[in-house]
Design an enzyme around this catalytic site. Structure first.
Site, PDB file in Angstrom:
ATOM      1  N   LYS A 235       0.843  -1.213   0.000  1.00  7.73           N
ATOM      2  CA  LYS A 235       0.000   0.000   0.000  1.00  7.73           C
ATOM      3  C   LYS A 235       0.872   1.255   0.000  1.00  7.73           C
ATOM      4  CE  LYS A 235       0.671   1.078   4.495  1.00  7.73           C
ATOM      5  NZ  LYS A 235       1.179   2.326   5.041  1.00  7.73           N
ATOM      6  N   THR A 292      -3.606   5.383   3.997  1.00  6.35           N
ATOM      7  CA  THR A 292      -2.291   5.894   3.596  1.00  6.35           C
ATOM      8  C   THR A 292      -2.389   6.794   2.367  1.00  6.35           C
ATOM      9  OG1 THR A 292      -1.522   3.733   4.354  1.00  6.35           O
ATOM     10  CG2 THR A 292       0.130   5.178   3.469  1.00  6.35           C
TER      11      THR A 292
HETATM   12  O1  LIG Z   1       1.353   2.414   7.707  1.00  5.87           O
HETATM   13  C1  LIG Z   1       0.927   3.498   8.045  1.00  5.87           C
HETATM   14  C2  LIG Z   1      -0.481   3.722   8.404  1.00  5.87           C
HETATM   15  O2  LIG Z   1      -1.206   2.518   8.484  1.00  5.87           O
HETATM   16  C3  LIG Z   1       1.864   4.667   8.053  1.00  5.87           C
HETATM   17  O3  LIG Z   1       2.050   5.064   6.759  1.00  5.87           O
HETATM   18  P1  LIG Z   1       3.275   6.039   6.388  1.00  5.87           P
HETATM   19  O4  LIG Z   1       4.532   5.255   6.623  1.00  5.87           O
HETATM   20  O5  LIG Z   1       3.058   6.406   4.959  1.00  5.87           O
HETATM   21  O6  LIG Z   1       3.176   7.228   7.304  1.00  5.87           O
END
Ligand SMILES: O=C(CO)COP(=O)(O)O
Ligand SMILES: NC(=O)C1=CN([C@@H]2O[C@H](COP(=O)(O)OP(=O)(O)OC[C@H]3O[C@@H](n4cnc5c(N)ncnc54)[C@H](OP(=O)(O)O)[C@@H]3O)[C@@H](O)[C@H]2O)C=CC1
Length: 388
Positions: A235, A292
């Site tokens: 993701k 995300t």
């Molecule tokens: O995995 C995450 C939220 O579930 C955090 O995402 P980021 O690393 O893009 O901040």
């Protein structure tokens, strides 16, 4: 000696002296119950959290809220001083106020001493280094809760596989915890849901109990370890792409397209690796993809946004000061897709932007210029493969 320590663990004694005498210190206020070959954890546990970045700090707070004592390890002595003296972690999680039950450690062996559970919360690229440093500290096998989201370029290993490789016989169980969960919201005790998975679902259920907080942190189990890990890792690729799309000034239509078609290619790769397609409809699939791709808290989205606005990758990563897992995972997924013959057009386009100097706008144009397709081809292929 190891057998002695194992026996001590089963009896709930935290550590055993080198001379064969048992120290009487117990690692909690309730005695551990010895079960037939399996340790049953105490109502209050001592738990090491390795990595005092955003996620390690937020999870330390969840555990502390649940009545556990946490040793929060950082490799930076000044950060540990800040945690212990000011009860804050300004750089990574400014909203956090850490209770006395969270104690900072800069000595990894001291942080792990006598404990049977460690939450591993460092970026994927640091996992092997940290576990290599941790292994000589261990005196008995340990349960690792792996919360990092990524796939290793070159080896294409998932996080649980790296943990198994690095700890070998020193690993009691590995449990993966993943799902839509920005640290910035967890620390505010906003309702959050995650899933845990493991090769041993009994271990996953024990970790579910450890983290479950009926006020704000709801933990599900999911037996599909591959799907849970692949969804959580991939993701981040789509979040980078969604950030680029927003940075280019495109709107909600483009983002919805990226989320939906991104999910299709994540599921294609995941299923080729042996995942259950239904997992991608769950928290660690579409759930994490939504959070995300749409949240300003996401470092992957923010990095993509800067790329879309014309900044160079090096400059973007320099300015973030925190991990952007999607960059390395794009490389790993691109390599894996080629190896397995899986089509991942968004991942390929992002790879060209990140590693081949492709202009982001031109990458979007090439995605749109592709030939015609039947939307459900992917799903039909996946379900046909499952049936055969
Ligand atoms: O995995 C995450 C939220 O579930 C955090 O995402 P980021 O690393 O893009 O901040
Ligand atoms: N933040 C979130 O909301 C969520 C994050 N995750 C995942 O959790 C993992 C960790 O992310 P997060 O906490 O956000 O990352 P951060 O960038 O916020 O923090 C990473 C921490 O790991 C430390 N670190 C980096 N390299 C090493 C090393 N070699 N040895 C020891 N410590 C090291 C960093 O120290 P230093 O200060 O020296 O850089 C920092 O304390 C990632 O895989 C991420 O995808 C999962 C869910 C939510």
């Amino acid at each position: 000696m190891r057998a002695l320590h194992r026996a001590a663990q089963l009896l709930g004694v935290a550590s055993v002296s080198g001379e064969g005498g048992m120290e009487t210190e117990r690692c909690g206020c309730f005695f551990t119950l010895a079960t037939m070959g399996r340790r049953k954890w105490e109502t209050m546990e001592n738990i090491a959290v390795l990595g005092a970045g955003s996620w390690g700090t937020a999870l330390a707070l969840v555990l502390a809220d649940n009545g556990h004592r946490v040793r929060l390890w950082s490799h930076r002595a000044e950060q540990v001083r800040e945690i212990n003296e000011r009860r804050t972690n300004e750089k990574y999680l400014p909203a956090a106020r850490l209770p006395e039950s969270v104690v900072g450690y800069d000595d990894l062996c001291a942080a792990l001493d006598g404990l049977s559970i460690a939450v591993l919360a460092v970026p994927t690229k640091a996992i092997r280094t940290v576990l290599n440093q941790a292994r000589p500290c261990l005196t008995a096998p340990i349960t690792v809760v792996a919360v990092s989201k990524g796939i290793e370029p070159g080896t294409h290993k998932r996080v649980s596989e790296m943990v198994m490789e690095e700890l070998g016989e020193w690993l009691e169980d590995v449990v993966v915890l993943s799902g839509p969960s920005h640290a910035e919201e967890v620390v505010l005790r906003h309702p959050t849901t995650v899933a845990v998975s493991s090769p041993d679902m009994e271990a996953a259920r024990r970790i579910q109990d450890l983290f479950m907080n009926h006020h704000y942190f709801r933990v599900y189990t999911n037996p599909d370890l591959i799907g849970v890990e692949v969804g959580g890792a991939l993701k981040n690729i789509i979040a980078l792409a969604a950030g680029i799309s927003d940075g280019l000034g495109y709107g909600d239509n483009a983002k919805a397209a990226l989320i939906t078609r991104g999910l299709a290619e994540i599921a294609r790769l995941g299923c080729a690796l042996g995942a259950n397609p239904l997992t991608f409809a769950g928290l660690t699939g579409v759930g994490d993809l939504i959070v995300t791709c749409t949240s300003v808290h996401s470092r992957n989205w923010r990095a993509g946004h800067m790329l879309g606005q014309g900044k160079k990758l090096d400059e973007v990563l320099e300015s973030m000061g925190m991990v952007v897992e999607g960059v390395r995972t794009t490389k790993a997924a691109y390599e894996l897709a080629k190896e397995l013959g899986v089509k991942m057009p968004i991942t390929e386009a992002l790879y060209d932007v990140l590693f081949a100097g492709q202009d982001p706008k031109e990458a979007v144009d090439s995605l749109m210029a592709r030939g015609k397709k039947e939307e459900m081809d992917d799903l039909n292929t996946i379900f046909a493969a499952q049936e055969s």
